[in-house]
Design a protein around this motif. Structure first.
Motif, PDB file in Angstrom:
ATOM      1  N   GLY A 305       4.292  23.244  33.176  1.00 55.99           N
ATOM      2  CA  GLY A 305       5.015  22.042  33.547  1.00 55.99           C
ATOM      3  C   GLY A 305       4.267  20.800  33.075  1.00 55.99           C
ATOM      4  O   GLY A 305       3.188  20.880  32.487  1.00 55.99           O
ATOM      5  N   VAL A 306       4.860  19.656  33.340  1.00 54.64           N
ATOM      6  CA  VAL A 306       4.316  18.376  32.874  1.00 54.64           C
ATOM      7  C   VAL A 306       3.463  17.740  33.960  1.00 54.64           C
ATOM      8  O   VAL A 306       3.922  17.537  35.092  1.00 54.64           O
ATOM      9  CB  VAL A 306       5.451  17.424  32.464  1.00 54.64           C
ATOM     10  N   ALA A 307       2.236  17.409  33.635  1.00 64.19           N
ATOM     11  CA  ALA A 307       1.322  16.781  34.597  1.00 64.19           C
ATOM     12  C   ALA A 307       1.646  15.305  34.758  1.00 64.19           C
ATOM     13  O   ALA A 307       2.155  14.669  33.830  1.00 64.19           O
ATOM     14  CB  ALA A 307      -0.116  16.940  34.121  1.00 64.19           C
ATOM     15  N   PRO A 308       1.346  14.713  35.921  1.00 61.63           N
ATOM     16  CA  PRO A 308       1.499  13.264  36.066  1.00 61.63           C
ATOM     17  C   PRO A 308       0.579  12.562  35.073  1.00 61.63           C
ATOM     18  O   PRO A 308      -0.593  12.916  34.950  1.00 61.63           O
ATOM     19  CB  PRO A 308       1.054  12.997  37.509  1.00 61.63           C
ATOM     20  N   PRO A 309       1.088  11.580  34.343  1.00 60.85           N
ATOM     21  CA  PRO A 309       0.242  10.887  33.376  1.00 60.85           C
ATOM     22  C   PRO A 309      -0.689   9.882  34.045  1.00 60.85           C
ATOM     23  O   PRO A 309      -0.370   9.340  35.109  1.00 60.85           O
ATOM     24  CB  PRO A 309       1.243  10.172  32.476  1.00 60.85           C
ATOM     25  N   VAL A 310      -1.816   9.669  33.420  1.00 62.03           N
ATOM     26  CA  VAL A 310      -2.729   8.622  33.871  1.00 62.03           C
ATOM     27  C   VAL A 310      -2.186   7.272  33.420  1.00 62.03           C
ATOM     28  O   VAL A 310      -1.770   7.118  32.271  1.00 62.03           O
ATOM     29  CB  VAL A 310      -4.133   8.850  33.285  1.00 62.03           C
ATOM     30  N   GLY A 311      -2.185   6.322  34.312  1.00 63.25           N
ATOM     31  CA  GLY A 311      -1.817   4.959  33.954  1.00 63.25           C
ATOM     32  C   GLY A 311      -3.060   4.179  33.574  1.00 63.25           C
ATOM     33  O   GLY A 311      -4.098   4.291  34.229  1.00 63.25           O
ATOM     34  N   LEU A 312      -2.952   3.414  32.519  1.00 60.61           N
ATOM     35  CA  LEU A 312      -4.101   2.665  32.015  1.00 60.61           C
ATOM     36  C   LEU A 312      -3.688   1.249  31.664  1.00 60.61           C
ATOM     37  O   LEU A 312      -2.636   1.043  31.066  1.00 60.61           O
ATOM     38  CB  LEU A 312      -4.672   3.352  30.774  1.00 60.61           C
ATOM     39  N   ASN A 313      -4.480   0.292  32.033  1.00 58.54           N
ATOM     40  CA  ASN A 313      -4.280  -1.081  31.603  1.00 58.54           C
ATOM     41  C   ASN A 313      -5.470  -1.939  31.978  1.00 58.54           C
ATOM     42  O   ASN A 313      -6.318  -1.532  32.766  1.00 58.54           O
ATOM     43  CB  ASN A 313      -3.004  -1.691  32.197  1.00 58.54           C
ATOM     44  N   ASP A 314      -5.535  -3.123  31.394  1.00 62.80           N
ATOM     45  CA  ASP A 314      -6.391  -4.181  31.900  1.00 62.80           C
ATOM     46  C   ASP A 314      -5.565  -4.980  32.901  1.00 62.80           C
ATOM     47  O   ASP A 314      -4.375  -4.722  33.085  1.00 62.80           O
ATOM     48  CB  ASP A 314      -6.843  -5.096  30.759  1.00 62.80           C
ATOM     49  N   TRP A 315      -6.205  -5.960  33.518  1.00 62.38           N
ATOM     50  CA  TRP A 315      -5.507  -6.783  34.501  1.00 62.38           C
ATOM     51  C   TRP A 315      -5.621  -8.259  34.138  1.00 62.38           C
ATOM     52  O   TRP A 315      -6.645  -8.706  33.623  1.00 62.38           O
ATOM     53  CB  TRP A 315      -6.097  -6.582  35.901  1.00 62.38           C
TER      54      TRP A 315
END
Length: 427
Positions: A305-315
């Motif tokens: 199955g598909v894993a939850p993706p990691v969210g990435l960003n600066d702020w």
């Protein structure tokens, strides 16, 4: 406990690492713009942002120039002063300025919670009208909250996927893995045809917390629970044990994952030295330019199955010190408005963080390469950046997590040490 009230169903990555402490990451900064707040005085709005070297595509400097120029045409009464500092010095520079009572009006950073906890930031509801505030993709907006108030404004967003070398996969007669067992089998087949690093396990100091979190999420784990940090869970121990025994010990993750940084992993992938690895859309630009045979797939859950993706960003964040709430809101609303989001976002550098801009890109065939990444964004889970102690805890993760999967390493001992480090940081 006040810090721990944030509902961490998006607990994971952010403070993140930026896509780009790397040359490739430089392009990662090319999209979403930043904003500025002007004062009711004649002094210009002060904006502090990161500078990056040019690489594939436009530099962030080019983007800032265009953004601010367009903003000034629309708002000639607001003067903007942009200051760039090297990315590696950005967080330290900002912290020093704030401590010295010289906070910028708007700043880019890896972290926002320490300033929010000290009451130094405007909340999103102070800056935007209801429609604009509600347009942020929910998972990214929630990751920017402290005590249910959004202070961190997502910038240079991304979600990773499993990139793989199509030519090597054809030669090894394997397909994109749909479970960890298939991933191990593919890695073994790649090793058999002489690939030095079948799977690029990036646990070096640049972004180890991102790589580790992707694996933990894929088996139901993470860095925190509803009541705060929680590293040494059975799920997390099992995940790191699997990595140690199935990839590292078998020589399927290269010579030393503890030293493999994201920058070096991207470079090795493009040289055909890595068969597959977790990577962000910024890699597509470099691969396309080099006419490199790649493809990408969702990162798999352990059993399929598909894993939850990691969210990435600066702020981005707006500081209260100079009292320029209205002007900050004007500039930020311009930046996150649909027209600007489309003009300055949606390249292979980063993804738009508003629903309206994402929907527009999702319907545009020119942006088809980004569709899979955009589709993941609502499910993204994040590092616990809503905790003011996360900068210190993140440093501990970067230093120690690689030891857990080394030959002879103890995942349980390393994770327990991270719980101890988190407790000390919270105190």
């Amino acid at each position: 406990m006040r810090r721990r009230k944030f509902l961490l169903h998006t607990a994971g990555l952010t403070g993140t690492t930026t896509l780009g402490t790397t040359a490739l990451g430089a392009t990662a900064l090319g999209t979403l713009g930043l904003t500025a707040c002007s004062a009711e005085t004649d002094s210009p709005l002060k904006i502090l942002v990161a500078s990056y070297d040019k690489s594939v595509g436009s530099s962030i400097g080019d983007q800032w120039g265009g953004l601010i120029g367009a903003f000034k045409k629309a708002h000639p009464d607001i003067e903007v002063h942009l200051e760039r500092v090297p990315f590696t010095k950005l967080d330290q520079t900002l912290a020093r300025r704030v401590k010295d009572g010289d906070a910028p009006d708007i700043a880019q950073s890896n972290f926002f919670a320490p300033y929010a906890e000290d009451g130094k930031l405007y909340g999103a509801d102070d800056l935007f009208d209801v429609r604009t505030e509600g347009d942020f993709i929910r998972s990214y907006a929630e990751a920017g909250m402290v005590d249910r108030v959004q202070y961190g404004l997502p910038f240079l967003a991304s979600t990773p996927r499993l990139f793989y070398n199509k030519a090597l996969f054809r030669q090894a007669r394997v397909k994109a893995p749909r479970s960890w067992a298939e991933l191990r089998e593919a890695a073994e087949a790649l090793k058999a045809i002489g690939v030095p690093t079948p799977y690029g396990l990036q646990l070096g100091p640049e972004a180890a917390e991102d790589e580790a979190l992707a694996w933990l999420l894929a088996d139901g784990g993470g860095y925190a629970g509803l009541t705060g940090y929680d590293f040494a869970t059975p799920s997390n121990i099992d995940t790191l044990t699997w990595l140690r025994d199935n990839l590292v010990v078998r020589g399927l993750a290269g010579a030393d994952p503890r030293s493999l940084t994201r920058t070096e992993a991207y470079a090795q992938f493009l040289r055909g030295k890595i068969g597959m690895m977790i990577a962000h859309p910024v890699l597509m630009g470099a691969a396309d330019q080099a006419k490199f045979p790649y493809a990408h797939a969702p990162f798999p859950k352990k059993l399929g199955g598909v894993a939850p993706p990691v969210g990435l960003n600066d702020w981005l964040m707006a500081f209260k010190q100079n009292g320029r709430r209205e002007q900050c809101g004007t500039f930020l609303s311009y930046l996150y408005g649909r027209k600007s989001a489309l003009a300055y976002g949606g390249s292979q550098s980063a993804l738009p963080v508003t629903s309206s801009a994402s929907d527009a890109l999702r319907k545009d065939p020119k942006h088809r390469p980004l569709w899979d990444f955009i589709d993941q964004m609502p499910q993204a889970q994040f590092q616990p950046t809503n905790l003011g102690s996360w900068p210190e805890v993140r440093s501990a993760v970067r230093r120690r997590i690689g030891e857990a999967v080394a030959k002879g390493g103890s995942p349980k001992a390393v994770l327990e040490s991270l719980d101890e480090a988190a407790t000390q940081a919270e105190l």
